[in-house]
Every structure is written in C-alpha cells, then in structure tokens.
Design a protein around this motif. Structure first.
Motif, PDB file in Angstrom:
ATOM      1  N   ARG A  51      -2.248  -0.189   3.234  1.00 52.72           N
ATOM      2  CA  ARG A  51      -3.339   0.657   3.697  1.00 52.72           C
ATOM      3  C   ARG A  51      -3.449   1.910   2.846  1.00 52.72           C
ATOM      4  N   ALA A  79     -11.610   6.127   2.479  1.00 52.37           N
ATOM      5  CA  ALA A  79     -12.354   5.884   3.725  1.00 52.37           C
ATOM      6  C   ALA A  79     -11.693   4.775   4.525  1.00 52.37           C
ATOM      7  N   PRO A 105     -10.692   2.472   7.907  1.00 50.44           N
ATOM      8  CA  PRO A 105     -10.480   1.266   7.100  1.00 50.44           C
ATOM      9  C   PRO A 105     -11.774   0.907   6.361  1.00 50.44           C
ATOM     10  N   ASP A 116      -6.655   2.812   0.652  1.00 53.46           N
ATOM     11  CA  ASP A 116      -7.447   4.011   0.895  1.00 53.46           C
ATOM     12  C   ASP A 116      -7.786   4.684  -0.421  1.00 53.46           C
ATOM     13  N   GLU A 152      -7.966  -3.923   7.229  1.00 52.35           N
ATOM     14  CA  GLU A 152      -9.234  -3.311   6.795  1.00 52.35           C
ATOM     15  C   GLU A 152     -10.403  -3.732   7.681  1.00 52.35           C
ATOM     16  N   ASN A 153     -10.084  -4.385   8.818  1.00 51.46           N
ATOM     17  CA  ASN A 153     -11.132  -4.872   9.736  1.00 51.46           C
ATOM     18  C   ASN A 153     -11.935  -6.033   9.145  1.00 51.46           C
ATOM     19  N   PHE A 161     -13.996  -1.291   6.871  1.00 47.83           N
ATOM     20  CA  PHE A 161     -15.119  -1.448   7.806  1.00 47.83           C
ATOM     21  C   PHE A 161     -14.744  -0.826   9.141  1.00 47.83           C
ATOM     22  N   HIS A 162     -15.641  -0.004   9.701  1.00 47.08           N
ATOM     23  CA  HIS A 162     -15.356   0.601  11.010  1.00 47.08           C
ATOM     24  C   HIS A 162     -15.467  -0.444  12.103  1.00 47.08           C
ATOM     25  N   GLU A 163     -16.479  -1.317  11.996  1.00 46.74           N
ATOM     26  CA  GLU A 163     -16.627  -2.441  12.934  1.00 46.74           C
ATOM     27  C   GLU A 163     -16.056  -3.678  12.256  1.00 46.74           C
TER      28      GLU A 163
END
Ligand code: T4K
Length: 394
Positions: free
Chosen positions: A7, A17, A19, A11, A325-326, A21-23
């Motif tokens: 991670r 930013a 992860p 980053d 990272e989603n 993807f936020h969603e």
C-alpha cells in the motif's frame, strides 16, 4: 509481501491517493439495460396478475432467446444450476460423466447431487477448455456422458468431443453458462450436443437477475424438461413425470427481455475494454491477457490474465494488493473442482491427471469488466499491476 508495504509503495505510485478506488470496482457488477423498458415490463406483469408458472413474459422470453440463438427450443429455468440438473436427468445420465475440473463448481455438483460421479479431465492450457485427449483417457465402461464447458465464452472443442461421444455411444451436452451469443465456427452456441445449458445470473454478461435455460433442437428432450421443471405436471391434475420446481418467474423474464435489447452495446463495451486492457498490459514480464479468436463471437465478459513464474510477483500477492486498492478481482475457478468438497476427499489423487488444470488454477486472475466500469479503471488497474511487477518485494 505485506499488504501495508505494498500500500505504501502504491500510494507513491498513484500520487498519494489511497486507495486507488474509493468505491470497490467489482468483477461481476451486473449490466442492466434501459430502466424504462424494465419498468414497462414490470407494470405489464402487475396488470396481468400473472407472476410465475409459465406466464406470458417467460413465454415471450423463451421465444426471443430461441430466435436469437437460432434453436428450436428454449426452456427457461430459475437458474443455471437447476437447468444443468434437469438436462442431466432428462438425458438419463448415470454412472460416470466426464467434466473439466476447471469450471465453476456447479458443473460438478449438478452431477454429484443426482448420484452421478463427475470424472475430471484435464484442459488445454491455451484455451482453458477440455482437452479431447485427456477426455479419452478418462473413459471407462461406466461413462455415460461428457459435459463440455465453453469456458470464458470460448467454445469447447465441440467436433472432437462429439466424435468421442459418437464412437462410444454416450451423450454429449454443454455447460454454456458463459457463452450466451458466442459462436463456434461461425454458428451460434446452443445447437450443439444434445442440449446446451445457459446461466443468466446477475454476474453474467447477459442476466435475468437469477435464471438459466436449456436450449436444444430435440423436441422430445424439450418436452421432458418442460415437464420436469414443473413437478412433472401435464395439465392440472396429471403428473406424468418425476419433476422439481425449476420455473423462471415473470420478473426475471422481464429483466431478460430488457437486457436482450442492450446486449449488443454490452458486448461492444466489453470488447473495447478487453482490447484496452491488452494494450495497457502489454510486455509485462510473466503476465498475459487471455485472447479470444477475433473470428468468433464472444461477449468478452471475462478478462482473464495469467501470471506465470517469470513474473517477479506471485498471483496471490497481486490479488492481495489489488484488493487493498478496492479492485475486487477474482481467482475464478481456483483451486479447481477436484480440490473442493466433496471431490478432494473422494478423489485425493485426481491432481495426478490434472497438471494443466492445476497450473492454470495457480495463475489466473479475472479483472473487472462491463458497462459499469469507471472510465479511469483500466489505466489505474494497469498502472497498479505495472507498479507491482516492477517493484517486487525484497
Ligand atoms: N456453470 C458455470 C461454468 C458457471 O460459471 C455457473 C455460474 C454455473 C454453471 C451455474 O449457473 P447459476 O446457477 O449461477 O445460474 C458467481 C455466480 O453466482 C455464478 O452464477 C457464476 N457462475 C460464478 C462464476 O460467479 P460468485 O461467487 O462470484 O458471486 P458473488 O456474490 O461473489 O458476486 C461476484 C461479484 O459481483 C461481487 O464482488 C459483487 C458483484 N455483484 C454480485 C451480484 C450478485 C454485484 O455487484 N451485484 C449483484 O447483484 O458467483
């Protein structure tokens, strides 16, 4: 490689930013056609006061699917697994049936659930489909059939499997759960073997929420399956066949009619995404995107990458990092049916004849695709993959 470590390095790679993807970006996010069309169908169902039991919407759906595929009969069912079970029973399979282990577990369970032994044959590692030579090696006097699977929407070696079935006087059917609209030598899947079984699950390129069907050109087989999916009833009080409840409901047929109208657009998006992934992931050491024959139709729903030993990062490390990272990739169909219950206990040595299956199972990752994929997804997912490979853990 610890997730935390990946991670922090990722980053850095994507401008701090976390992860990526936020969603979550999922494999399996449903493609849904025009809302207005669906709601119009729903209103019609409510006006009809007809919700299930071979209603007008299901009958219309069956007509449209049969027409689309160019087959005589589409027998719609509540899901692909029940459709497999009913097809297997209608064909009178028993004893042993040869299937790939490299498939969704439902293919094997549909046999085992009915007291039939699934015998696992190895695959061709280039296509991920059954290897006809491996099928020949698994034949015994107890073999009554073969179920080919058109994995990832690519047709199984239909002609070779049909020759084996004809030589031995055994049945051949197909699990076409991934292959709605696919072709084999230019002909639409649905007409091959004794019958072919479709899944219209929410996660498929074409969905009815839950749903499935058996398609066939065999009148008698279609008639038997229609009886079987409705407890064996012929008319109101007359049960002439053992049966179960495999019926599709009207709302699912409404979704199917809606999504049928949207299918060409879905396939076009998938195909473009597949090409974009291929370009973005070119020349990564040890990583390849599985190709489909450009001369055949395929929904391009499954974007399959293989991570081989030349890759500096392992498949599982990549999956772990992407999830952080989603990016919810999947390892379909790891570890292979033969390594899942009850088969791993029943056939502890099955792996000895499944070398290509085991190798493939250890390498595959399915990437997100479909009409809901955010525009940024492919560039971001690809840069995360590139970053991981060029920065293997020390
Ligand atoms: N033969 C083959 C070769 C098959 O692949 C399948 C089914 C069958 C037979 C049996 O057909 P069905 O009886 O299912 O009609 C999924 C599906 O449940 C299954 O239909 C499919 N193959 C298999 C490959 O995948 P999961 O375990 O991946 O589902 P799940 O709940 O983890 O969903 C995947 C992702 O999709 C999630 O990350 C969330 C997303 N999702 C899912 C649903 C249902 C959504 O965003 N919205 C949704 O409504 O099994």
């Amino acid at each position: 490689m610890a997730i935390k470590k990946i991670r922090s390095r990722l980053d850095l790679a994507i401008n701090g930013a976390p992860p990526a993807f936020h969603e979550p970006v999922h494999v399996g996010r449903p493609n849904i056609g025009e809302r207005d069309v669906f709601l119009r169908h729903i209103n019609q169902i409510l006006d009809n006061h007809w919700l299930t039991n071979n209603g007008p919407m299901v009958q219309e759906f069956e007509r449209r699917v049969a027409q689309y595929l160019g087959v005589k009969h589409c027998v719609a069912m509540c899901n692909g697994t029940i459709a497999l079970e009913i097809a297997i029973r209608a064909l009178g399979l028993e004893g042993e049936v040869i299937v790939p282990s490299w498939t969704f577990i439902a293919t094997a369970h549909a046999l085992y659930w009915q007291g039939i032994t699934p015998v696992f044959a190895d695959i061709d590692p280039k296509t991920h489909n059954l290897d006809p030579y491996a099928v020949r090696r698994m034949l015994t006097p107890r073999t009554t059939g073969i179920i080919g699977v058109h994995l990832w929407g690519r047709a199984a070696p239909i002609a070779e499997l049909q020759s084996i079935a004809d030589e031995r006087g055994i049945k051949l059917m197909f699990d076409a759960a991934h292959a709605f609209g696919s072709t084999y030598k230019g002909q639409t899947i649905g007409r091959f073997g004794s019958c072919e079984v479709l899944s219209f699950h929410a996660t498929k390129a074409f969905n009815t929420m839950e749903g499935g069907a058996v398609v066939t050109n065999d009148d008698q087989l279609a008639e038997d399956m229609r009886l079987m999916r409705n407890f064996g009833f012929k008319g109101y009080d007359n049960v002439i066949h053992p049966g179960t409840n495999g019926k599709m409901i009207e709302v699912c047929a409404a979704m199917g009619l809606t999504n049928l109208e949207a299918l060409e657009d879905v396939v076009a998006v998938n195909r473009r995404n597949h090409a974009d992934y291929k370009k973005a992931l070119a020349n990564i050491p040890g990583m390849t995107v599985l190709d489909y024959d450009p001369n055949e139709r395929n929904s391009y729903h499954y974007v399959v990458i293989e991570v081989d030993p030349a890759c500096p990062v392992s498949r599982d490390q990549i999956v772990e990092a992407l999830h952080a990272e989603n990016i919810l990739v999947r390892k379909y169909f790891w570890p292979g049916c033969h390594k899942m219950a009850p088969y791993r206990e029943l056939f502890p040595n099955a792996g000895l004849t499944l070398a290509n299956t085991e190798k493939t199972a250890s390498r595959v990752i399915i990437l997100p695709n479909g009409t809901t994929l955010p525009e940024s997804a492919i560039p971001v997912i690809s840069s995360v993959l590139r970053y991981l490979v060029s920065n293997p853990s020390s």
